[in-house]
Motif scaffolding. Sequence first.
Motif, PDB file in Angstrom:
ATOM      1  N   GLY A   7       0.782  -1.226   0.000  1.00 22.18           N
ATOM      2  CA  GLY A   7       0.000   0.000   0.000  1.00 22.18           C
ATOM      3  C   GLY A   7       0.814   1.275   0.000  1.00 22.18           C
ATOM      4  N   ARG A   8       2.101   1.189  -0.371  1.00 20.69           N
ATOM      5  CA  ARG A   8       2.962   2.359  -0.341  1.00 20.69           C
ATOM      6  C   ARG A   8       3.634   2.568  -1.706  1.00 20.69           C
ATOM      7  NH1 ARG A   8       0.249   3.069   3.290  1.00 20.69           N
ATOM      8  NH2 ARG A   8       0.746   3.377   5.486  1.00 20.69           N
ATOM      9  N   THR A   9       4.143   3.767  -1.899  1.00 19.94           N
ATOM     10  CA  THR A   9       4.862   4.115  -3.129  1.00 19.94           C
ATOM     11  C   THR A   9       6.322   4.355  -2.802  1.00 19.94           C
ATOM     12  OG1 THR A   9       2.904   5.128  -4.127  1.00 19.94           O
ATOM     13  CG2 THR A   9       5.046   5.748  -5.039  1.00 19.94           C
ATOM     14  N   GLN A  55      -4.550   3.392  -5.070  1.00 19.22           N
ATOM     15  CA  GLN A  55      -3.763   2.865  -3.961  1.00 19.22           C
ATOM     16  C   GLN A  55      -4.592   2.815  -2.683  1.00 19.22           C
ATOM     17  OE1 GLN A  55      -0.243   5.146  -2.304  1.00 19.22           O
ATOM     18  NE2 GLN A  55       0.829   3.376  -3.153  1.00 19.22           N
ATOM     19  N   ARG A  56      -5.364   3.884  -2.456  1.00 19.82           N
ATOM     20  CA  ARG A  56      -6.208   3.923  -1.262  1.00 19.82           C
ATOM     21  C   ARG A  56      -7.335   2.897  -1.325  1.00 19.82           C
ATOM     22  NH1 ARG A  56      -6.561  10.511  -1.404  1.00 19.82           N
ATOM     23  NH2 ARG A  56      -4.556  10.938  -0.367  1.00 19.82           N
ATOM     24  N   LEU A  88      -2.915  -0.862  -3.459  1.00 19.96           N
ATOM     25  CA  LEU A  88      -1.822  -1.082  -4.412  1.00 19.96           C
ATOM     26  C   LEU A  88      -0.492  -0.569  -3.867  1.00 19.96           C
ATOM     27  CD1 LEU A  88      -3.418  -0.024  -7.811  1.00 19.96           C
ATOM     28  CD2 LEU A  88      -2.672  -2.316  -7.192  1.00 19.96           C
ATOM     29  N   SER A  89       0.562  -1.232  -4.295  1.00 26.32           N
ATOM     30  CA  SER A  89       1.918  -0.742  -4.051  1.00 26.32           C
ATOM     31  C   SER A  89       2.507  -0.312  -5.386  1.00 26.32           C
ATOM     32  CB  SER A  89       2.790  -1.836  -3.431  1.00 26.32           C
ATOM     33  OG  SER A  89       2.262  -2.266  -2.194  1.00 26.32           O
ATOM     34  N   TYR A  90       3.364   0.725  -5.338  1.00 24.16           N
ATOM     35  CA  TYR A  90       3.992   1.214  -6.557  1.00 24.16           C
ATOM     36  C   TYR A  90       5.504   1.296  -6.382  1.00 24.16           C
ATOM     37  CZ  TYR A  90      -0.705   3.002  -7.741  1.00 24.16           C
ATOM     38  OH  TYR A  90      -2.055   3.131  -8.000  1.00 24.16           O
TER      39      TYR A  90
END
Length: 540
Positions: free
Chosen positions: A315-317, A475-476, A480-482
């Motif tokens: 859940g983070r970039t 993402q929220r 998702l993760s990026y």
Amino acid sequence: MTKQLLSVRDLHVVFATPAGEFEAVKGVSFDVAPGETVAIVGESGSGKSTIASSINRLLAENGRISAGTITFDGDELTRLPERDMRALRGAGIGLVPQDPMSNLNPVHTVGSQIAEALHVHGRGGTDKGRSRALDLLEMVGISDPAQRFDQYPHEFSGGMRQRVLIAIGLACRPTLLIADEPTSALDVTVQRRILDRLGELTSEFGTAVVLITHDLALAAERADRVLVMFRGEIVEEGPAREILERPQHEYTRRLVAAVPSLVSTALVSADDANNEHSEPLAVIEGVGRSYKLRGASRGSDFWAARDVSFTIPRGRTVAIVGESGSGKSTTAKMLLGLEPLTEGRILFAEQDLSTLRRRELFGMRRRVQPVFQNPFASLDPRYSVAASISEPLRVHRVGQRQARHRRVLQLLDHVALPATIADRYPHELSGGQRQRVAIARALALEPELVVLDEAVSALDVLVQAQILDLLVQLQRDLGLSYLFISHDLAVVKMIAHHVYVMQGGRVIESGTPAQIFSTPSEPYTQELLAAIPGSSLAQS
């Protein structure tokens, strides 16, 4: 009164489409004086690149100039015989096109393609051409030009390929250079070096520049005048800083407001982004990739990445920044399984990717999807937009035909493209539209991790803002993760939770955006920040 080098008067350009003729340029008029730099800015599809193609008479087969005149150095180009136009292209009018991969021949070495541009116009034989080509490679910032001369385009990074196109465009020292998004693939330090060189040419040789860009800050720094285009028309024009700091037209005001900068409000909060407090999705441990150089002696392998370690929390970039050739894209390709590891290992959801069998690896690919830097190269030219977006669904046998079609339309809406674009092909789209299709395709399978390699570099600022907002919202909503790879530090500051700075294939600094951009500890990072276009401009 100053004699104009280029005069465009009441230019109309139409394209034949299955739905009838589409007018892409509507009555555009402007002048460019010798030694002047004029920037044309606007969103994708506004007609910027069509004007560039019209000046060089390089419109697509379904396009034509329906009205107006283009006068260059006394010649009316719309009526000039094709033989005379061929002599003019490159020698009198240089061109730096937008897409480096499709504009370089993959079966010829980089050096031979630069030398060819000189040879065609009688600017040098074999030895002289090689010497001049080496000088041009060095001029555009490619290190070790003697070795790079004999390499092929696929052995260069995207930014390095773009620099080769710039070298070709400048090879014959034209009196007019049309630069169509010439630095969109370049990191900020090389971008500054290239644009400084263009400025030197303008003053030294009287070279005029038509700079086509979606980067308003760059236009403000580098152009004498700015033309703002919207839906095929010029809606505002004037001195660069005046247009950017005191825009009059509503569309120009929207463009200025959307420009990312280091003082822009972040779209995410990095307060809880510390890797220790989030479950890791991917763990990269000491990975590296080496290549055997052609003709090199044993032990002189080139390491594109070396001992790279970082974690991507769920859940983070996580962003990787650095110059072209620093190892950013190589690291991404290793994570995607597109490049083998020479050293280290990669864990995804606690699984060592090197231990996965073929079937397991196929399943893992559904969970990790890429968006590459070059949308024209990553989209099959034989596939329609709908076919490209639905391809991952077909490959992984997700849904029936009608369900897949509904998903395609939903994804097009997500990336701000109309449903009517579904039946078009990549060559019928602008660079920004192609990149949005690539993003839609990556999201089709609802992956856990999306690897975005310069995913917004080809987009105008309005669409870029929409895509960044979309990525944050997805993402929220989906957790998702990026892995976000970019040379645009202002964009990275807006979207990243954690930032890694790479130089020479290694990670040299890391931290939250606030730490990296407010108090960088490495001189290299400080140099990257200082080179951002428009960093000193007042925010409107």
